[in-house]
Design an enzyme around this catalytic site. Sequence first.
Site, PDB file in Angstrom:
ATOM      1  N   CYS A  58     -32.533 -32.214 -11.003  1.00 24.08           N
ATOM      2  CA  CYS A  58     -33.586 -31.351 -10.461  1.00 24.08           C
ATOM      3  C   CYS A  58     -33.173 -29.883 -10.380  1.00 24.08           C
ATOM      4  O   CYS A  58     -32.164 -29.551  -9.745  1.00 24.08           O
ATOM      5  CB  CYS A  58     -33.964 -31.849  -9.068  1.00 24.08           C
ATOM      6  SG  CYS A  58     -35.156 -30.801  -8.224  1.00 24.08           S
ATOM      7  N   TYR A 189     -43.118 -27.025 -16.334  1.00 33.08           N
ATOM      8  CA  TYR A 189     -43.794 -28.234 -15.875  1.00 33.08           C
ATOM      9  C   TYR A 189     -45.295 -28.153 -16.127  1.00 33.08           C
ATOM     10  O   TYR A 189     -45.937 -29.163 -16.443  1.00 33.08           O
ATOM     11  CB  TYR A 189     -43.525 -28.462 -14.387  1.00 33.08           C
ATOM     12  CG  TYR A 189     -42.114 -28.917 -14.084  1.00 33.08           C
ATOM     13  CD1 TYR A 189     -41.792 -30.268 -14.038  1.00 33.08           C
ATOM     14  CD2 TYR A 189     -41.105 -27.988 -13.840  1.00 33.08           C
ATOM     15  CE1 TYR A 189     -40.501 -30.685 -13.763  1.00 33.08           C
ATOM     16  CE2 TYR A 189     -39.811 -28.396 -13.569  1.00 33.08           C
ATOM     17  CZ  TYR A 189     -39.518 -29.740 -13.532  1.00 33.08           C
ATOM     18  OH  TYR A 189     -38.230 -30.153 -13.267  1.00 33.08           O
TER      19      TYR A 189
END
Length: 329
Positions: A58, A189
């Site tokens: 992440c 994203y």
Amino acid sequence: MAIDEKFGKVVTSEDAHEVSKTGAFVRQENYFITPFGDGEGELPVEAGRYRLIWTPLCPWATRQIIALKLLGLEDAISVGTVSPIRREQGWEFSLDEGGVDPVLQIRYLPEIYAETAPEYEGRATVPTVVDVKTRKVVNNDYHHLTNHWETAWKPLHKEGAPDLYPEELRKEIDELNVILFHDVNNGVYKSGFAQSQEEYEKAYEVLFERLDWLEERLSKSRYLFGDQITDSDIRLYVTLARFDIAYYFCFKTNRNRLTDFENLWNYAKDLYSIQAFKEATDFESIKKGYLLGNHAHNPYNILPLGPDTSTWTEPHNRDEKFGKRLVQY
């Protein structure tokens, strides 16, 4: 969506209800946002009290680890690591002995969220800060968490720690961080999770326009704000480190590779040559997390062999361009 017979299905953005009616990716808001400090209602700064949960997959979590290492807070805040592959049950402590976190004694991160706030219906996210004394989630606000380490936790910084958030630059850093988040950090994203051609193309164009802008900016300055690393550099770096190995392929951000940008690529290698950045960057976990289910349509769980990440250790040209680094990190 990939299926794993042992662990169950992996989750997708659609499962998390983070897609708009037009097919755009809309990231969920953070739920636990209480800041650290000595004011009323703030989280007390206390060595040994908190546990930071992260995964090297992440980018939001990785930037916390980079900041902790640069500032010397590793002994003050304990760290728990979840698997880079998020399962249907949530982030899993499968890397630990017995498959449970040795401090919290949980297998899946959502367990501590449920204990803390049974009414919470969102995803249990990383980074997560847990107050070990009260056994409650107290912060998952990745937007501001590095700023807390940089300011409220300053009394516990190591001697000679860099000032990553200098007061005279905070307004400019905050403004740039907003741009970086919307156009780059979350921009990849928006491209990768878009469910319509229109939204994908919109995100794609914004992303590469901003990368072109950053390429030009970094042709004139070693880092984003001159010769010293700031909070903004950490935020940009974590996206660049994932670009060629993951985003280019599974998020369809394929106009250019990072290695095609002279300044961005050499800037990223310069940062990677600093121990804190290198230690927090696990290319294998990044590849597995993005390409074995979390974000890619890869039903046979085939892990690509490339790209060659040894190029990250090749010499950069930032010393030649701007002189030797003034601050040793």
